[in-house]
Design a protein around this motif. Structure first.
Motif, PDB file in Angstrom:
ATOM      1  N   SER A 185       0.932  -1.136  -0.064  1.00  0.00           N
ATOM      2  CA  SER A 185       0.029  -0.078   0.038  1.00  0.00           C
ATOM      3  C   SER A 185       0.916   1.154  -0.059  1.00  0.00           C
ATOM      4  O   SER A 185       2.024   1.138   0.210  1.00  0.00           O
ATOM      5  CB  SER A 185      -0.724   0.017   1.387  1.00  0.00           C
ATOM      6  OG  SER A 185      -0.094   0.002   2.506  1.00  0.00           O
ATOM      7  N   SER A 186       0.255   2.308  -0.246  1.00  0.00           N
ATOM      8  CA  SER A 186       1.104   3.550  -0.199  1.00  0.00           C
ATOM      9  C   SER A 186       0.137   4.572   0.548  1.00  0.00           C
ATOM     10  O   SER A 186      -0.889   4.831   0.600  1.00  0.00           O
ATOM     11  CB  SER A 186       1.366   4.032  -1.496  1.00  0.00           C
ATOM     12  OG  SER A 186       0.407   4.589  -2.320  1.00  0.00           O
ATOM     13  N   VAL A 187       0.931   5.797   1.193  1.00  0.00           N
ATOM     14  CA  VAL A 187       0.634   7.100   1.721  1.00  0.00           C
ATOM     15  C   VAL A 187       1.331   8.190   1.115  1.00  0.00           C
ATOM     16  O   VAL A 187       2.363   8.188   0.971  1.00  0.00           O
ATOM     17  CB  VAL A 187       0.534   6.812   3.282  1.00  0.00           C
ATOM     18  CG1 VAL A 187       0.194   8.290   3.918  1.00  0.00           C
ATOM     19  CG2 VAL A 187      -0.105   5.591   3.826  1.00  0.00           C
ATOM     20  N   ALA A 188       0.506   9.096   0.850  1.00  0.00           N
ATOM     21  CA  ALA A 188       1.308  10.226   0.256  1.00  0.00           C
ATOM     22  C   ALA A 188       0.621  11.613   0.907  1.00  0.00           C
ATOM     23  O   ALA A 188      -0.398  11.721   1.122  1.00  0.00           O
ATOM     24  CB  ALA A 188       1.082  10.218  -1.328  1.00  0.00           C
ATOM     25  N   ASP A 189       1.613  12.639   0.977  1.00  0.00           N
ATOM     26  CA  ASP A 189       1.191  13.903   1.592  1.00  0.00           C
ATOM     27  C   ASP A 189       2.282  14.906   0.871  1.00  0.00           C
ATOM     28  O   ASP A 189       2.961  14.334  -0.043  1.00  0.00           O
ATOM     29  CB  ASP A 189       1.166  14.081   3.212  1.00  0.00           C
ATOM     30  CG  ASP A 189       2.636  13.569   3.808  1.00  0.00           C
ATOM     31  OD1 ASP A 189       3.778  13.935   2.761  1.00  0.00           O
ATOM     32  OD2 ASP A 189       2.649  13.273   4.828  1.00  0.00           O
ATOM     33  N   SER A 190       1.964  16.149   1.546  1.00  0.00           N
ATOM     34  CA  SER A 190       2.873  16.957   0.341  1.00  0.00           C
ATOM     35  C   SER A 190       4.276  16.995   0.609  1.00  0.00           C
ATOM     36  O   SER A 190       5.134  17.694  -0.094  1.00  0.00           O
ATOM     37  CB  SER A 190       2.477  18.541   0.920  1.00  0.00           C
ATOM     38  OG  SER A 190       2.506  18.498   2.515  1.00  0.00           O
ATOM     39  N   SER A 191       4.679  16.213   1.850  1.00  0.00           N
ATOM     40  CA  SER A 191       6.179  16.271   2.036  1.00  0.00           C
ATOM     41  C   SER A 191       6.652  14.683   1.502  1.00  0.00           C
ATOM     42  O   SER A 191       8.137  14.844   1.241  1.00  0.00           O
ATOM     43  CB  SER A 191       6.490  16.382   3.525  1.00  0.00           C
ATOM     44  OG  SER A 191       5.979  15.204   4.219  1.00  0.00           O
ATOM     45  N   ALA A 192       6.114  13.575   1.249  1.00  0.00           N
ATOM     46  CA  ALA A 192       6.677  12.419   1.122  1.00  0.00           C
ATOM     47  C   ALA A 192       5.594  11.619   0.705  1.00  0.00           C
ATOM     48  O   ALA A 192       4.366  11.484   0.936  1.00  0.00           O
ATOM     49  CB  ALA A 192       7.378  11.927   2.062  1.00  0.00           C
ATOM     50  N   THR A 193       6.060  10.440  -0.283  1.00  0.00           N
ATOM     51  CA  THR A 193       5.314   9.370  -0.642  1.00  0.00           C
ATOM     52  C   THR A 193       5.949   8.168   0.357  1.00  0.00           C
ATOM     53  O   THR A 193       7.180   7.830  -0.200  1.00  0.00           O
ATOM     54  CB  THR A 193       5.175   9.150  -2.274  1.00  0.00           C
ATOM     55  OG1 THR A 193       4.590   9.993  -2.722  1.00  0.00           O
ATOM     56  CG2 THR A 193       4.515   7.667  -2.299  1.00  0.00           C
ATOM     57  N   THR A 194       5.515   7.374   0.957  1.00  0.00           N
ATOM     58  CA  THR A 194       5.769   6.158   1.581  1.00  0.00           C
ATOM     59  C   THR A 194       5.045   4.943   1.116  1.00  0.00           C
ATOM     60  O   THR A 194       3.898   4.715   1.094  1.00  0.00           O
ATOM     61  CB  THR A 194       5.547   6.373   3.044  1.00  0.00           C
ATOM     62  OG1 THR A 194       6.133   7.555   3.573  1.00  0.00           O
ATOM     63  CG2 THR A 194       6.171   5.179   3.807  1.00  0.00           C
ATOM     64  N   VAL A 195       5.823   4.018   0.513  1.00  0.00           N
ATOM     65  CA  VAL A 195       5.344   2.741   0.366  1.00  0.00           C
ATOM     66  C   VAL A 195       5.262   1.808   1.510  1.00  0.00           C
ATOM     67  O   VAL A 195       6.475   1.631   1.953  1.00  0.00           O
ATOM     68  CB  VAL A 195       6.069   2.067  -0.987  1.00  0.00           C
ATOM     69  CG1 VAL A 195       5.478   0.915  -1.580  1.00  0.00           C
ATOM     70  CG2 VAL A 195       5.985   3.151  -2.094  1.00  0.00           C
ATOM     71  N   HIS A 196       4.304   1.378   1.936  1.00  0.00           N
ATOM     72  CA  HIS A 196       4.322   0.150   2.982  1.00  0.00           C
ATOM     73  C   HIS A 196       4.120  -1.326   2.451  1.00  0.00           C
ATOM     74  O   HIS A 196       3.380  -1.505   1.277  1.00  0.00           O
ATOM     75  CB  HIS A 196       3.070   0.501   3.902  1.00  0.00           C
ATOM     76  CG  HIS A 196       3.081   1.880   4.510  1.00  0.00           C
ATOM     77  ND1 HIS A 196       3.754   1.870   5.635  1.00  0.00           N
ATOM     78  CD2 HIS A 196       2.696   3.119   4.246  1.00  0.00           C
ATOM     79  CE1 HIS A 196       3.718   3.235   6.006  1.00  0.00           C
ATOM     80  NE2 HIS A 196       2.968   3.770   5.282  1.00  0.00           N
ATOM     81  N   ILE A 197       5.106  -2.114   2.742  1.00  0.00           N
ATOM     82  CA  ILE A 197       4.705  -3.636   2.227  1.00  0.00           C
ATOM     83  C   ILE A 197       4.959  -4.405   3.507  1.00  0.00           C
ATOM     84  O   ILE A 197       5.862  -4.107   4.479  1.00  0.00           O
ATOM     85  CB  ILE A 197       6.242  -3.833   1.410  1.00  0.00           C
ATOM     86  CG1 ILE A 197       6.334  -2.747   0.159  1.00  0.00           C
ATOM     87  CG2 ILE A 197       6.232  -5.258   1.114  1.00  0.00           C
ATOM     88  CD1 ILE A 197       7.370  -2.655  -0.352  1.00  0.00           C
ATOM     89  N   ARG A 198       4.300  -5.514   3.532  1.00  0.00           N
ATOM     90  CA  ARG A 198       4.280  -6.534   4.606  1.00  0.00           C
ATOM     91  C   ARG A 198       4.879  -7.693   3.822  1.00  0.00           C
ATOM     92  O   ARG A 198       4.448  -8.347   2.659  1.00  0.00           O
ATOM     93  CB  ARG A 198       3.054  -6.945   4.913  1.00  0.00           C
ATOM     94  CG  ARG A 198       2.448  -5.892   5.708  1.00  0.00           C
ATOM     95  CD  ARG A 198       2.505  -5.791   7.045  1.00  0.00           C
ATOM     96  NE  ARG A 198       1.825  -6.710   8.032  1.00  0.00           N
ATOM     97  CZ  ARG A 198       2.059  -6.806   9.220  1.00  0.00           C
ATOM     98  NH1 ARG A 198       2.868  -6.274   9.885  1.00  0.00           N
ATOM     99  NH2 ARG A 198       1.331  -7.844   9.733  1.00  0.00           N
ATOM    100  N   CYS A 199       6.112  -8.259   4.383  1.00  0.00           N
ATOM    101  CA  CYS A 199       6.940  -8.969   3.899  1.00  0.00           C
ATOM    102  C   CYS A 199       7.451 -10.116   4.735  1.00  0.00           C
ATOM    103  O   CYS A 199       8.036  -9.513   5.892  1.00  0.00           O
ATOM    104  CB  CYS A 199       8.186  -8.441   3.069  1.00  0.00           C
ATOM    105  SG  CYS A 199       9.307  -9.595   2.097  1.00  0.00           S
TER     106      CYS A 199
END
Length: 768
Positions: free
Chosen positions: A697-711
């Motif tokens: 999944s991913s979350v984005a705001d004005s400062s960054a985009t973060t990709v979240h992975i469960r592995c």
């Protein structure tokens, strides 16, 4: 039929009629094309699935049947000649227990005991047209019809025939009604899936794999005692084997105690040493409990051993081996324990189709010395008594072998189909009654009598045994399991069998097992292991990275001979939750098909072959890519550690020498926040790296985009990234990472104490 040879190309059917199988003036048409010509007047065709929801009448499927002038327990009906332009893949039983593939054109070469015929229409444009997505495929599937079983074969007159037999002289008919299922489509994998689903509803005697309970042990690494000890298996050896694997960092969580634990008797007083080998298969079961090896100083009894296996060695699931009839030679009629099941000695009678192909030493033995068969009316009681005892001592399931012998014992029991179904249903009911989950492995069960009677059984062996002492059979094994999984994989989770991790073919077999979609287990002798191979398959907690479906040949391999044509590579595809995977194997030069029998021994040779690999070789890649996918993929080669970026229909060159392989992870590239092009590959030091990915999944705001992975982990995590991340975190701890020029992003997932073995990975990209 005066119009039988008339050109039907002038007929312009409506789209609906074009999709329906039809019989017109002696020609069988599928998808608007002639499949069979010059069909005799006694052949008939009727729509399949009338009255069944989602049935065949809507899809165009049909059943071929025929009528004979007199009743018999065995008929051979011709259904005509194959029309020109078709090539075929046959799955046929080369011996009574097992299928292998064959390919060809024309009906004459279709082997006896063919149980699946998949055909592809090739236009006059030439063979290259066969690889286009617009090809037409036909499925001709002989099935069970009442008390009769059908199989296909060719004739010297180039006719396609179906054999229709009951296996009991007293069970006769004049007519085959729903004997051969015919369907067509433009995708061979969808065609097989939809056809088997449809048949399961029409016949009601078996279930599609999606409708079955899947045993949980398939997701854990296993060890089987067979090739480690053969029948000399004993408690000390079992403990020694479990200990050595555990100490090497690959703890088995699943154990099969194979043949050698039961109380059997050899009644045959054969003095001729040349025949002694045959009498091994005539031994009979005398008791339901364990033999003397499992009652003594080493362990008190089987219950004591199972407690030690689970308590000391951390094994989660223990299976015991037994034959469908108790043992190879059945049950001992004179045993006090067995008398309650009314066993009697009978002598197998093989069908002409079996005898036409490769004879088997076990069947030669049973024909000579007989089989002690339990009264079919007592068979549930027999299974229930055995399984309730095993369950009471902590055993979790069974591997049931020698299943196809029942087809030879139908005389006096209502025929082969009836007796097989009665035994199969009793077996499945006993499994459900005595074990917590559907813990059953069916083995030596490649006849359609068993396949189409499997309502609950969810796991079946996909080929003849792995044979560590037979170097020329290793490539045949890989080809056979993949091709057989086309049919078996729609009804079972195919079991590609055990292998040795320390063997000249270990890497070859290990890579194949990673793609199989089934269990992964070895039969190493205690202390004889190659942990570098095993750690590409098994995580430190004993779990494996199992793919979603049955591993099967890619579409462009379906009608080739990857063992003997000297030019074709074997490509096997599968899907994980977020990636595809393709294994490419060079099976040429190392061996030859065992049927037809060759006059001279095969001399292995090394052949270097170059072929092509494309992301489009993974069927249904769109299934995991998402609706907004633009077709771009990251392709990671396991062996060469190289990363390529390819559009779906682009390809790269693959060159392999005999008995070598390469595994490719195919991961659809995603675009995050309209600028970050990224896709995870998983644990890239594992054969099936993408099998470790659990969620993205991913979350984005004005400062960054973060990709979240469960592995899952631990291990080296890899991903494709076209942009350098700001930072990477694992379980909220920042980790060092590297980004290579080709876009390969890597960092290490450390061990974790979490019960689910999942790591939370965050990859952070600073907003531009």
């Amino acid at each position: 039929m005066p119009g039988a040879c008339q050109d039907l190309s002038t007929i312009t059917p409506t789209p609906r009629r074009q999709s329906m199988a039809q019989l017109q003036r002696g020609s069988v048409l599928v998808g608007g094309r002639e499949l069979l010509v010059r069909a005799p007047p006694n052949v008939n065709l009727r729509p399949a699935g009338a009255g069944v929801a989602d049935g065949g009448a809507a899809s165009g499927a049909a059943f071929l049947g025929a009528r004979a002038p007199a009743a018999s327990s065995r008929h051979v009906f011709s259904v005509g000649n194959l029309a020109s332009g078709w090539r075929w893949l046959s799955l046929f039983r080369f011996k009574i227990w097992w299928m292998i593939p064959a390919t060809g054109v024309g009906a004459a070469a279709v082997p006896a005991e063919t149980q699946m015929l998949l055909l592809e229409y090739r236009s006059e444009a030439g063979p290259a047209a066969a690889t286009e997505r617009g090809s037409l495929y036909a499925l001709v599937l002989p099935v069970l019809d009442g008390g009769f079983r059908a199989s296909l074969q060719g004739s010297p007159e180039d006719e396609l025939q179906f054999c229709f037999e009951s296996g009991d002289p007293d069970v006769q008919t004049m007519e085959a009604v729903d004997a051969v299922f015919v369907n067509s489509g433009d995708n061979p994998f969808k065609l097989l899936k939809e056809s088997i689903k449809m048949l399961s509803k029409i016949k009601g005697t078996f279930s599609h794999i999606e409708d079955k309970e899947i045993p949980s042990n398939l997701d854990w690494f296993g060890w089987c005692t067979w090739d480690a000890f053969y029948k000399a298996v004993n408690p000390s050896g079992i403990e020694e084997g479990l200990q050595s694997l555990r100490e090497g960092g690959v703890p088995p969580r699943f154990l099969i105690i194979d043949d050698g634990w039961q109380e059997t008797v050899d009644e045959i007083k054969e003095v001729n040493e040349a025949l002694r080998e045959q009498t091994v298969f005539a031994q009979r079961l005398a008791d339901l409990k364990e033999n003397h090896k499992f009652r003594g100083e080493t362990c008190k009894n089987l219950e004591d051993l199972v407690k030690t296996i689970k308590g000391k060695h951390g094994v989660k699931c223990v299976y015991m081996w037994h034959a469908l009839l108790g043992y190879w030679g059945g049950t001992l009629a004179t045993s006090e324990v067995m008398k309650k099941y009314n066993p009697k000695l009978v002598y197998p009678v093989q069908s002409r189709g079996n005898v036409a192909n490769l004879r088997d030493i076990a069947m030669d033995s049973l024909e000579k010395f007989g089989v002690g068969i339990v009264d079919p009316d007592k068979i549930y009681e027999f299974y229930n008594d055995q399984h309730s005892y095993l369950s009471s001592v902590g055993v979790d399931g069974v591997k049931v072998d020698v299943q196809n012998v029942l087809e030879t014992l139908g005389r006096g029991f209502g025929g082969r189909v009836a007796v097989t179904r009665k035994y199969q249903q009793a077996l499945e009911e006993s499994i459900a009654q005595n074990f917590k989950t559907n813990n059953l492995i069916c083995c030596m069960s490649h006849n359609s009598d068993s396949i189409f009677s499997a309502l609950k059984g969810a796991v079946a062996r996909a080929s003849e045994d792995f044979m560590p002492r037979e170097p020329t059979l290793q490539t045949l094994h890989i080809a056979s399991v993949a091709f057989n999984s086309l049919l078996l994989g729609e009804i079972f989770i195919p079991d590609w069998d055990m292998f040795h991790s320390k063997h000249e073919s270990a890497e070859f077999h290990g890579a194949a097992r990673a793609l199989s979609g089934g269990g992964v287990y070895v039969s190493d002798k205690p202390g004889v292991h190659d942990f570098s191979v095993l750690k590409k398959l098994v995580l430190p907690d004993g779990s494996i990275l199992r793919a979603r479906y049955a591993g099967r040949p890619t579409r462009d391999c379906l009608f080739t001979d990857p063992v003997m044509d000297g030019k074709s590579l074997m490509k096997i595809w599968n899907l994980n939750n977020f990636t595809g995977v393709i294994g490419v194997f060079n099976c040429q030069g190392a061996g030859q098909w065992v049927w037809p029998v060759k006059q001279t021994a095969y001399v292995p040779t090394n052949i270097n072959i170059t072929g092509q690999l494309s992301p489009s070789d993974v069927e249904s890649l769109e299934e995991i890519a998402g609706d907004d996918w633009n077709g771009e993929t990251a392709v990671y080669a396991f062996g060469s550690c190289s990363l390529s970026r390819l559009q779906k229909h682009q390809s790269l060159e693959v060159s392999l020498s005999t008995m070598t392989c390469e595994i490719y992870s195919i991961s659809p590239i995603k675009i995050f926040s309209e600028v970050v092009q990224f896709t995870p590959l998983g644990l890239i030091d594992m054969f099936n790296s993408g099998g470790a990915l659990d969620n993205i999944s991913s979350v984005a705001d004005s400062s960054a985009t973060t990709v979240h992975i469960r592995c899952r982990g631990p291990g080296r995590f890899g991903a494709y990234s076209d942009t350098r991340p700001e930072l990477c975190r694992v379980d909220e701890h920042e980790v060092e990472f590297t980004l290579a020029e080709d876009g390969l992003l890597t960092f290490y997932l450390p061990p974790s104490s979490s019960q689910d073995n999942l790591r939370h990975v965050e990859i952070v990209y600073k907003a531009s």
